[in-house]
Write an enzyme that holds these catalytic residues in place. Structure first.
Site, short mmCIF file in Angstrom:
data_model
loop_
_atom_site.label_atom_id
_atom_site.label_comp_id
_atom_site.label_asym_id
_atom_site.label_seq_id
_atom_site.Cartn_x
_atom_site.Cartn_y
_atom_site.Cartn_z
N CYS A 139 5.23 -6.19 -4.69
CA CYS A 139 4.41 -4.99 -4.53
C CYS A 139 3.77 -4.89 -3.16
O CYS A 139 3.12 -3.90 -2.84
CB CYS A 139 3.35 -4.91 -5.63
SG CYS A 139 2.29 -6.36 -5.79
N ARG A 195 -8.80 -7.61 5.40
CA ARG A 195 -9.11 -7.63 3.97
C ARG A 195 -10.51 -7.07 3.79
O ARG A 195 -11.22 -6.83 4.75
CB ARG A 195 -9.06 -9.06 3.42
CG ARG A 195 -7.70 -9.71 3.38
CD ARG A 195 -6.81 -9.16 2.26
NE ARG A 195 -7.47 -9.19 0.96
CZ ARG A 195 -7.50 -10.24 0.12
NH1 ARG A 195 -6.95 -11.38 0.50
NH2 ARG A 195 -8.09 -10.17 -1.05
N VAL A 217 -13.76 -1.25 0.48
CA VAL A 217 -13.73 0.00 1.24
C VAL A 217 -14.93 0.10 2.17
O VAL A 217 -14.79 0.45 3.36
CB VAL A 217 -13.69 1.21 0.28
CG1 VAL A 217 -13.92 2.51 1.05
CG2 VAL A 217 -12.36 1.27 -0.45
N ARG A 227 3.64 -2.36 4.48
CA ARG A 227 4.21 -1.01 4.54
C ARG A 227 3.44 -0.15 5.53
O ARG A 227 4.02 0.52 6.40
CB ARG A 227 4.17 -0.39 3.13
CG ARG A 227 4.83 0.96 2.98
CD ARG A 227 3.84 2.12 2.99
NE ARG A 227 2.75 1.94 2.06
CZ ARG A 227 1.69 2.72 2.04
NH1 ARG A 227 1.56 3.71 2.92
NH2 ARG A 227 0.70 2.52 1.17
N ARG A 228 2.11 -0.19 5.46
CA ARG A 228 1.30 0.59 6.40
C ARG A 228 1.44 0.07 7.82
O ARG A 228 1.44 0.85 8.78
CB ARG A 228 -0.17 0.57 5.97
CG ARG A 228 -0.46 1.41 4.72
CD ARG A 228 -1.88 1.20 4.26
NE ARG A 228 -2.21 2.03 3.11
CZ ARG A 228 -3.16 1.74 2.23
NH1 ARG A 228 -3.88 0.63 2.38
NH2 ARG A 228 -3.40 2.54 1.21
N LYS A 286 -0.37 0.31 -8.16
CA LYS A 286 0.38 -0.18 -7.00
C LYS A 286 0.23 -1.68 -6.81
O LYS A 286 1.02 -2.29 -6.09
CB LYS A 286 -0.03 0.56 -5.73
CG LYS A 286 -1.42 0.27 -5.20
CD LYS A 286 -1.71 1.10 -3.97
CE LYS A 286 -3.10 0.84 -3.41
NZ LYS A 286 -3.27 -0.54 -2.91
N ASP A 287 -0.78 -2.30 -7.44
CA ASP A 287 -0.98 -3.74 -7.31
C ASP A 287 -0.24 -4.54 -8.38
O ASP A 287 -0.27 -5.78 -8.35
CB ASP A 287 -2.47 -4.08 -7.39
CG ASP A 287 -3.26 -3.54 -6.22
OD1 ASP A 287 -2.67 -3.42 -5.13
OD2 ASP A 287 -4.45 -3.22 -6.39
N ARG A 325 -14.61 -2.02 5.27
CA ARG A 325 -13.60 -1.49 6.19
C ARG A 325 -14.15 -0.29 6.96
O ARG A 325 -13.92 -0.17 8.17
CB ARG A 325 -12.33 -1.12 5.43
CG ARG A 325 -11.66 -2.31 4.77
CD ARG A 325 -10.37 -1.94 4.08
NE ARG A 325 -9.85 -3.07 3.31
CZ ARG A 325 -8.58 -3.31 3.08
NH1 ARG A 325 -7.67 -2.49 3.58
NH2 ARG A 325 -8.19 -4.33 2.36
#
Length: 330
Positions: free
Chosen positions: A241, A146, A149, A128-129, A80-81, A152
Site C-alpha cells: 500500500c 512523518r 496533520v 507515490r507522492r 488506503k492504509d 506537518r
C-alpha cells in the site's frame, strides 16, 4: 441500558475524528451507544520512514489483533492504509460514502507546486507522492516526513518546509483551520492512492447478526465498487500500500472509469492506463478479459469489480510495471 458497541481506533486525531463520524452514524442506525477504544499501532510508535515500513500494514496490524482478541467489536481504517489481503476471520463490513479523494498542496503564499522556486522543500512520506512531485516540480527538493496533520502544517508555517502534500479528506475530517494556502490537485493528472478518501469498517465474520446488519447500512455501493477495482489493481501488481502507484475509479451512471499510473521512483518513467467499462444492472462486464467474468443475473458485483481491476493490473504488467513496483511483503 444496552451494552455499548466498542469501536477500535488509533489514537491519532485524524483516526479519532473519522472513527467519531462512523460512531455517530452507527448510533443513529442501531440506537446503541458506540464507545471508542484507543489502540496503539506500530505505525504510531515506529518513526521510520513509511517507505520502509508502510508495506507491512503498520497502521492496521495491531488493531486487527485487538479485534480478533475480542478487545473491540469493529474497526474503522483509512482504506488506503490497508493491505489488500484481509486476515482470516475478518471482513470489510462497510465502505461509507467516499470523501474528496484528491491530494492538496499546502504553502504559505499559494504558489502552485509546478511554480515553486528551485530548491524549494516539499514534504511527503509517500513514494507515490514523491514520484509525482518530482514530475510536477522537478526543481524542488523532496523531504521525507512523518507526523500528524498539525505538525506537518506547522513545518510550513515556520518556514522549515515550503510545501507539504496532504489528503483533502483528512483535512476535511479534521476540520483543520489554517491561514496557509491550498492547491487542489486534479485526479486526472494527479491520481491518488487506491482507496484514498475512503474508510473501511471491519469486523469479525462471527460478529453478532444485529451488528453486521447495522454496519451494512453504512455501506455505499458506488464507493465499494470503485475501491474494489482500485485495490484489485494493487493486488494484481503484488505491490504494497506504499507502492509508487496510483489508481482512482469513479462510477458514473452505467459506467466505471479507472485511471491508474505506476511510477518509477528513480526516473521520470511511468506506465498508465485510462479505462472505461460498462456497468450492467450494478455490476461490471469484463469485456474480453479472458476470465469468463461477464456478469450474469445473480453474479456478485464485487467479484466482477475485482476481476476488472485484476485485468487492468495484468495490462500494466504486460507494459512493464513489474519493473517499477516493489513486491508486497507479508
Amino acid at each position: 441500558m444496552s451494552t455499548p458497541i466498542r469501536l477500535g481506533t488509533r489514537r491519532s486525531a485524524l483516526a479519532q475524528a473519522q472513527s467519531g463520524h462512523v460512531a455517530a452514524a452507527l448510533e443513529r442506525i442501531s440506537g446503541r451507544r458506540v464507545e471508542l477504544v484507543p489502540i496503539v499501532s506500530e505505525g504510531d510508535t515506529n518513526r521510520a520512514s513509511l517507505s520502509e515500513i508502510g508495506g507491512l500494514g503498520v497502521f492496521a496490524t495491531r488493531l486487527r489483533e485487538a479485534l480478533l482478541a475480542g478487545q473491540c467489536d469493529f474497526l474503522v481504517h483509512s482504506l488506503k492504509d490497508l493491505p489488500t489481503a484481509v486476515p482470516e476471520g475478518l471482513f470489510i463490513a462497510a465502505t461509507p460514502p467516499r470523501e474528496d479523494a484528491r491530494d492538496v498542496v499546502i504553502t504559505r503564499d499559494g504558489t502552485p507546486l509546478h511554480a515553486l522556486r528551485a530548491g524549494a522543500k516539499v514534504g511527503t512520506g509517500s513514494p507515490r507522492r514523491i514520484a509525482q512531485v518530482r514530475l510536477r516540480s522537478p526543481r524542488s527538493e523532496v523531504v521525507d516526513i512523518r507526523g500528524n496533520v498539525d505538525s506537518r502544517l506547522a513545518r510550513v508555517e515556520t518556514g522549515e518546509l515550503d510545501a507539504v502534500i496532504l489528503a483533502a479528506a483528512g483535512l476535511s475530517r479534521l476540520g483543520s483551520e489554517t491561514t496557509l494556502k491550498r492547491e487542489e490537485l486534479g485526479l486526472a493528472e494527479w491520481p491518488t492512492a487506491p482507496g484514498q478518501g475512503s474508510l473501511a469498517v471491519e469486523t469479525t465474520v462471527d460478529a453478532a447478526s444485529d451488528l453486521r446488519a447495522a454496519l451494512a447500512e453504512l455501506d455505499d455501493e458506488d464507493t465499494r465498487l470503485a475501491i474494489t477495482v482500485e485495490r484489485a489493481i494493487l493486488e494484481g501488481l503484488d505491490a504494497g500500500c506504499q507502492a509508487p502507484m496510483a489508481a482512482h475509479a469513479v462510477v458514473t451512471g452505467d459506467s466505471m472509469r479507472v485511471r491508474t499510473i505506476v511510477y518509477d521512483p528513480a526516473s521520470e518513467r511511468r506506465i498508465g492506463l485510462d479505462v472505461t467499462e460498462s456497468l450492467n444492472r450494478g455490476y461490471i462486464r469484463s469485456h474480453g478479459s479472458g476470465d469468463d467474468a461477464d456478469a450474469a443475473d445473480g453474479a456478485d458485483p464485487n467479484r466482477a469489480a475485482r476481476e476488472f481491476g485484476l485485468s487492468v493490473a495484468r495490462r500494466l504488467l504486460e507494459q512493464g510495471a513489474a519493473d517499477l513496483v516493489p513486491r508486497e511483503q507479508s
